[in-house]
Design an enzyme around this catalytic site. Structure first.
Site, PDB file in Angstrom:
ATOM      1  N   GLU A 161      -9.359 -29.409  71.643  1.00  0.00           N
ATOM      2  CA  GLU A 161     -10.632 -29.012  71.051  1.00  0.00           C
ATOM      3  C   GLU A 161     -11.429 -30.269  70.692  1.00  0.00           C
ATOM      4  O   GLU A 161     -11.228 -30.845  69.610  1.00  0.00           O
ATOM      5  CB  GLU A 161     -10.403 -28.193  69.781  1.00  0.00           C
ATOM      6  CG  GLU A 161      -9.615 -26.926  70.001  1.00  0.00           C
ATOM      7  CD  GLU A 161      -9.878 -25.898  68.904  1.00  0.00           C
ATOM      8  OE1 GLU A 161     -10.373 -24.830  69.229  1.00  0.00           O
ATOM      9  OE2 GLU A 161      -9.617 -26.192  67.734  1.00  0.00           O
ATOM     10  N   GLY A 216     -18.167 -25.352  67.191  1.00  0.00           N
ATOM     11  CA  GLY A 216     -19.229 -24.730  66.395  1.00  0.00           C
ATOM     12  C   GLY A 216     -20.599 -25.338  66.612  1.00  0.00           C
ATOM     13  O   GLY A 216     -21.516 -25.115  65.822  1.00  0.00           O
ATOM     14  N   ASN A 241      -9.672 -17.770  66.670  1.00  0.00           N
ATOM     15  CA  ASN A 241      -9.447 -18.415  65.373  1.00  0.00           C
ATOM     16  C   ASN A 241     -10.573 -17.964  64.445  1.00  0.00           C
ATOM     17  O   ASN A 241     -11.714 -18.390  64.606  1.00  0.00           O
ATOM     18  CB  ASN A 241      -9.457 -19.945  65.544  1.00  0.00           C
ATOM     19  CG  ASN A 241      -9.358 -20.673  64.207  1.00  0.00           C
ATOM     20  OD1 ASN A 241      -9.111 -20.052  63.164  1.00  0.00           O
ATOM     21  ND2 ASN A 241      -9.542 -21.978  64.233  1.00  0.00           N
ATOM     22  N   TRP A 242     -10.219 -17.107  63.514  1.00  0.00           N
ATOM     23  CA  TRP A 242     -11.248 -16.544  62.626  1.00  0.00           C
ATOM     24  C   TRP A 242     -11.653 -17.514  61.519  1.00  0.00           C
ATOM     25  O   TRP A 242     -12.584 -17.250  60.783  1.00  0.00           O
ATOM     26  CB  TRP A 242     -10.747 -15.230  62.025  1.00  0.00           C
ATOM     27  CG  TRP A 242     -10.870 -14.067  62.970  1.00  0.00           C
ATOM     28  CD1 TRP A 242     -11.348 -14.094  64.252  1.00  0.00           C
ATOM     29  CD2 TRP A 242     -10.532 -12.691  62.703  1.00  0.00           C
ATOM     30  NE1 TRP A 242     -11.325 -12.833  64.790  1.00  0.00           N
ATOM     31  CE2 TRP A 242     -10.824 -11.961  63.873  1.00  0.00           C
ATOM     32  CE3 TRP A 242      -9.991 -12.022  61.605  1.00  0.00           C
ATOM     33  CZ2 TRP A 242     -10.614 -10.577  63.955  1.00  0.00           C
ATOM     34  CZ3 TRP A 242      -9.780 -10.648  61.676  1.00  0.00           C
ATOM     35  CH2 TRP A 242     -10.097  -9.939  62.841  1.00  0.00           C
ATOM     36  N   LYS A 243     -10.930 -18.619  61.367  1.00  0.00           N
ATOM     37  CA  LYS A 243     -11.235 -19.580  60.294  1.00  0.00           C
ATOM     38  C   LYS A 243     -11.347 -18.821  58.960  1.00  0.00           C
ATOM     39  O   LYS A 243     -10.570 -17.910  58.730  1.00  0.00           O
ATOM     40  CB  LYS A 243     -12.496 -20.371  60.654  1.00  0.00           C
ATOM     41  CG  LYS A 243     -12.383 -20.977  62.066  1.00  0.00           C
ATOM     42  CD  LYS A 243     -13.434 -21.963  62.415  1.00  0.00           C
ATOM     43  CE  LYS A 243     -13.163 -22.510  63.824  1.00  0.00           C
ATOM     44  NZ  LYS A 243     -14.081 -23.541  64.231  1.00  0.00           N
ATOM     45  N   SER A 279     -16.894 -24.114  71.295  1.00  0.00           N
ATOM     46  CA  SER A 279     -18.055 -23.390  71.830  1.00  0.00           C
ATOM     47  C   SER A 279     -17.742 -22.658  73.137  1.00  0.00           C
ATOM     48  O   SER A 279     -18.587 -22.596  74.039  1.00  0.00           O
ATOM     49  CB  SER A 279     -19.252 -24.332  72.002  1.00  0.00           C
ATOM     50  OG  SER A 279     -19.643 -24.860  70.747  1.00  0.00           O
ATOM     51  N   HIS A 322      -5.399 -28.105  63.217  1.00  0.00           N
ATOM     52  CA  HIS A 322      -6.773 -27.881  63.664  1.00  0.00           C
ATOM     53  C   HIS A 322      -7.646 -29.039  63.171  1.00  0.00           C
ATOM     54  O   HIS A 322      -7.407 -29.574  62.085  1.00  0.00           O
ATOM     55  CB  HIS A 322      -7.290 -26.550  63.124  1.00  0.00           C
ATOM     56  CG  HIS A 322      -8.606 -26.166  63.720  1.00  0.00           C
ATOM     57  ND1 HIS A 322      -9.799 -26.679  63.264  1.00  0.00           N
ATOM     58  CD2 HIS A 322      -8.911 -25.348  64.753  1.00  0.00           C
ATOM     59  CE1 HIS A 322     -10.787 -26.183  63.997  1.00  0.00           C
ATOM     60  NE2 HIS A 322     -10.283 -25.369  64.900  1.00  0.00           N
ATOM     61  N   GLU A 380     -10.381 -29.123  61.782  1.00  0.00           N
ATOM     62  CA  GLU A 380     -10.938 -28.918  60.436  1.00  0.00           C
ATOM     63  C   GLU A 380      -9.903 -29.237  59.360  1.00  0.00           C
ATOM     64  O   GLU A 380     -10.252 -29.684  58.268  1.00  0.00           O
ATOM     65  CB  GLU A 380     -11.474 -27.474  60.314  1.00  0.00           C
ATOM     66  CG  GLU A 380     -12.772 -27.311  61.098  1.00  0.00           C
ATOM     67  CD  GLU A 380     -13.010 -25.930  61.676  1.00  0.00           C
ATOM     68  OE1 GLU A 380     -12.362 -24.966  61.224  1.00  0.00           O
ATOM     69  OE2 GLU A 380     -13.843 -25.820  62.604  1.00  0.00           O
TER      70      GLU A 380
HETATM   71  P1  13P Z   1     -16.048 -22.439  68.103  1.00  0.00           P
HETATM   72  O1  13P Z   1     -15.586 -21.565  69.254  1.00  0.00           O
HETATM   73  O2  13P Z   1     -16.796 -21.675  67.062  1.00  0.00           O
HETATM   74  O3  13P Z   1     -16.765 -23.654  68.604  1.00  0.00           O
HETATM   75  O4  13P Z   1     -14.726 -22.953  67.367  1.00  0.00           O
HETATM   76  C1  13P Z   1     -13.704 -23.497  68.129  1.00  0.00           C
HETATM   77  C2  13P Z   1     -12.518 -23.670  67.272  1.00  0.00           C
HETATM   78  O5  13P Z   1     -12.488 -24.513  66.396  1.00  0.00           O
HETATM   79  C3  13P Z   1     -11.369 -22.789  67.519  1.00  0.00           C
HETATM   80  O6  13P Z   1     -10.244 -23.239  66.841  1.00  0.00           O
END
Ligand code: 13P
Length: 258
Positions: A172, A178, A9-11, A218, A101, A103
């Site tokens: 998640e 993160g 997931n590149w966000k 993470s 997600h 976020e």
């Molecule tokens: P990280 O791997 O950077 O913790 O992010 C996880 C994530 O939100 C994947 O969708």
């Protein structure tokens, strides 16, 4: 046997100009160039920002890598400024998307209800929805992990009933995203087992056996082996480490070894 799925997931990261060098480096590091059949044994997907979708799809095709959107609207068209429909994605050759997600839930007002609408529309459009669930730190600390995840998953399964198609659920934990603080493999497995039990009970035992459940938060080349060794973890949804071709390639190799 459930084929492992490693999803990046590149966000809100990377530009169009970075795509070709990224995929070339990734394919080489992962060994896809030497063994194109590899992507049949472990599925590889990147969820990239909208402006990158068209080009990413073209570039990823030659490596057998899948591209997904990070979000979508449930309506087919209309007065929904800033939104994108399944049909628009389909035109670009996209048939998978992240949904809900944390976020999106945290910063953009997504709720169990909007997530359910999107999952339903995704399945109707023949998409692979990767629907995300997970508790916050406060919820975990107050012993609410099971009830929160049960509520979120029940809502998703209600929308996916009776046939979940290619639905994938990603667990998640918000506190692990993160932060560099991954869930332990035991913590992750416990919640994955709960989710699989809910799928078996609320849909069918066969759906429970078939559905892929991903862990995210993470995940790194260092901890992915232990996570993937758990019976109910079928892959990873990877943020930070998916931005680095060598790191994500290592994680794909771990999936291959399982
Ligand atoms: P990280 O791997 O950077 O913790 O992010 C996880 C994530 O939100 C994947 O969708």
């Amino acid at each position: 046997m459930r084929t492992k799925l490693l999803a990046g997931n590149w966000k809100m990261n990377k530009r169009i100009s970075e795509l070709a060098p990224f995929f070339d480096a990734f394919a080489t590091e992962a060994g896809i160039d030497r063994d194109p059949g590899l992507v049949k044994k472990v599925e590889v997907l990147f969820a990239v920002p909208y402006p990158l979708l068209a080009q990413a799809t073209q570039l990823a095709k030659k490596h057998g890598i899948h591209i997904a959107a990070q979000n979508v609207h449930w309506e087919a068209s209309g007065a929904f400024t800033g939104e994108v429909s399944f049909g628009m994605l389909q035109e670009l050759g996209i048939n998978a998307t992240l949904i809900g997600h944390s976020e999106r839930r945290q910063y953009f007002g997504e709720t169990d209800e909007t997530v359910a609408k999107k999952v339903k529309a995704a399945l109707a459009a023949g998409f692979t929805p990767i629907a995300c669930v997970g508790e916050t730190l406060a919820e975990r600390d107050s012993g609410k992990t099971e009830s929160v995840v049960t509520r979120q998953v029940t809502s998703i399964l209600g929308a996916a009933s009776p046939d979940p198609g290619r639905l994938v659920i990603a667990y998640e934990p918000v506190w692990a995203i993160g932060t560099g603080r991954s869930a332990t493999s035991a913590q992750a497995q416990e919640v994955h087992a709960l989710i699989r039990r809910l799928v078996r009970e609320q849909l069918s035992p066969a759906a429970g056996d078939r559905m892929r459940l991903l862990y995210g938060g993470s995940a790194t080349p260092q901890n992915i082996d232990e996570l993937l060794a758990q019976g109910d973890i079928d892959g990873g949804l990877v943020g930070g480490a998916s931005l680095k071709p060598a790191d994500f390639a290592k994680m794909v190799r771990s999936g291959l070894a399982r």
